[in-house]
Design an enzyme around this catalytic site. Sequence first.
Site, PDB file in Angstrom:
ATOM      1  N   CYS A   1       5.540  24.716  -9.823  1.00  0.00           N
ATOM      2  CA  CYS A   1       4.257  24.413  -9.497  1.00  0.00           C
ATOM      3  C   CYS A   1       3.937  23.633  -8.388  1.00  0.00           C
ATOM      4  O   CYS A   1       4.166  22.400  -8.757  1.00  0.00           O
ATOM      5  CB  CYS A   1       3.102  24.555 -10.746  1.00  0.00           C
ATOM      6  SG  CYS A   1       1.630  23.979 -10.281  1.00  0.00           S
ATOM      7  N   GLY A   2       3.282  23.770  -7.265  1.00  0.00           N
ATOM      8  CA  GLY A   2       3.043  22.565  -6.163  1.00  0.00           C
ATOM      9  C   GLY A   2       2.062  21.592  -6.557  1.00  0.00           C
ATOM     10  O   GLY A   2       2.335  20.526  -6.687  1.00  0.00           O
ATOM     11  N   HIS A   3       1.065  22.222  -7.473  1.00  0.00           N
ATOM     12  CA  HIS A   3      -0.026  21.140  -7.800  1.00  0.00           C
ATOM     13  C   HIS A   3       0.622  20.329  -8.988  1.00  0.00           C
ATOM     14  O   HIS A   3       0.227  18.982  -9.118  1.00  0.00           O
ATOM     15  CB  HIS A   3      -1.194  21.938  -8.667  1.00  0.00           C
ATOM     16  CG  HIS A   3      -1.833  22.694  -7.731  1.00  0.00           C
ATOM     17  ND1 HIS A   3      -2.727  22.314  -6.396  1.00  0.00           N
ATOM     18  CD2 HIS A   3      -2.003  24.255  -7.539  1.00  0.00           C
ATOM     19  CE1 HIS A   3      -3.010  23.299  -5.832  1.00  0.00           C
ATOM     20  NE2 HIS A   3      -2.703  24.417  -6.135  1.00  0.00           N
ATOM     21  N   CYS A   4       1.539  20.561  -9.796  1.00  0.00           N
ATOM     22  CA  CYS A   4       2.305  20.019 -10.863  1.00  0.00           C
ATOM     23  C   CYS A   4       3.236  18.884  -9.962  1.00  0.00           C
ATOM     24  O   CYS A   4       3.258  17.741 -10.607  1.00  0.00           O
ATOM     25  CB  CYS A   4       3.074  20.871 -11.721  1.00  0.00           C
ATOM     26  SG  CYS A   4       2.058  22.075 -12.709  1.00  0.00           S
TER      27      CYS A   4
END
Length: 532
Positions: A76-79
């Site tokens: 996950c890029g946001h993570c």
Amino acid sequence: LVWLLVLSLAWLGPALGGEDKDEEVIEEEEKEKKEDEVLSDEIKEEDNVLVLHEHNFARALSEHQLLLVEFYAPWCGHCQQLAPAFAQAAAELRNESSPARLAKVDATAQTALATEFGITSYPTLKLFRDGNRTHPLAYTGRLDSQGIVRWMQRRAGPSATLLQDTDTIAAFIDSQDLVVVGFFKDLKGEAAQAFFDVAAEMVDMPFGVAEAAELFQAYGLSADTVCLFKKFDERQTNFPVDPARGLDTAELTRLLRVHSLHLVMEFTNETSSQIFGAKIPHHMLLFLNKSSPEQLSLRDGFRAAAGGFRGEVRWPHGRDMEGGFGTAQPQCPLFPAQVLFVVVDVTGHGADVLPFFGMTAADAPTLRLVKMEGNRKYRMEQDNFSDSAIRTFIQAVMDGKVKPHLLSAEPPEDWDTRPVKVLVGKTFEQVAFDETKNVFVKFYAPWCPHCQAMAAAWEELAERYKDREDIVIAEMDSTANELENITIHGYPTLHYFPAGPGRKMIEFKSNRDVETFSKFLENGGTLPEEPP
């Protein structure tokens, strides 16, 4: 010799076989060791963040009074973006010996935990308090290190500072540009507890609380009241607590957000989150060029007009805020603040929003009123920057006497010669509402990658139906064109307008490919049910 050879083989055989067996044993032992590590409740750390899984989760809850857990997915890029800030916040909390700790769970690997806590998106942050596993609290703060630290600090200690004498409260009020103080005669009462709940959430404001009678008297108060102290605009704003209804946390939060803003905000990178976060339903905008002294002088009239709409908080039956925070009649809630006044520098940060209004820097100075619901924009027939003219214009919009100003590009000369017809605001109704045609319209944004991805399919669909007199395939750039009764919330949006009287718009929601589009058209605006 034969006998010696037999004896040698007898001795060497077990030794050689034993070596193979030892290697197998070692491999098996290493495998068991790894399994034991996974099954163990030992808690390891990475960058001060506890690494949790199914077998050590309970131990972590029992050992830490406040535990903020991030459920993440490695891909996950946001993570990935959150990880450095999360680690920094974990280090800060640990360095200050806070009872609060941060932890993480790979929700894609620990599926049992993900299911237990209803994890459906990443990252999801939940706060576990005092080992309670059944009712974790959703994280509501900012996703940066300071936001996380402040949010946890408010939950680790008292959410409001106890102010016991006049010197202490005076120093507290003077310590920041903006502070909130709750005056309560009973700090264990329901109103005070609601105040503490608000303080725990609004971590960007300092909160204090007072109960001494001398402090009520010093600030001219006789009953429970929440006071907002500012070093700008009006210096003190009081929100009395209604004794019958008590203190509503949502109302107080909204009012504090609204009244914490400057009477006239300037649109900058730093203030944009405050402007939109206050959720004020109308924004009055003054576009000007700050490098022009003549245009800068227009702010005086603009500010004078703003005073009349400052936190337009009134009771439906004529009772104003001085009568009490809340109301004895639950069916009569507070009206929210009506209009936020904002100055936009067309040569600064405001230059980026000019296309949204169909404007250029050369159009300044000018005024616009925006209704945030539906992004409806209103303009004066002739700009008049006096405070009275601005107030009259706003009231006319509120009364429904002014129509929205709708953007429209000019129609291209060849708009109807190609298979895909190009619509603009001015031509939309004559095409889409033609009762003799079935019109399929793509509303798009030129910069949208999803729109770009389906462009070829839309062209192919138009080519397929170009000889059908009853079908029109069209598109409209919704960033340059607006419609009075249709609001586009995302791109691409596909609407179908079937032929015949009493036309009802149908939104297409399925796979964006030529064959699915074609089935939709051939079936009169619905997709046929597929066999099981």
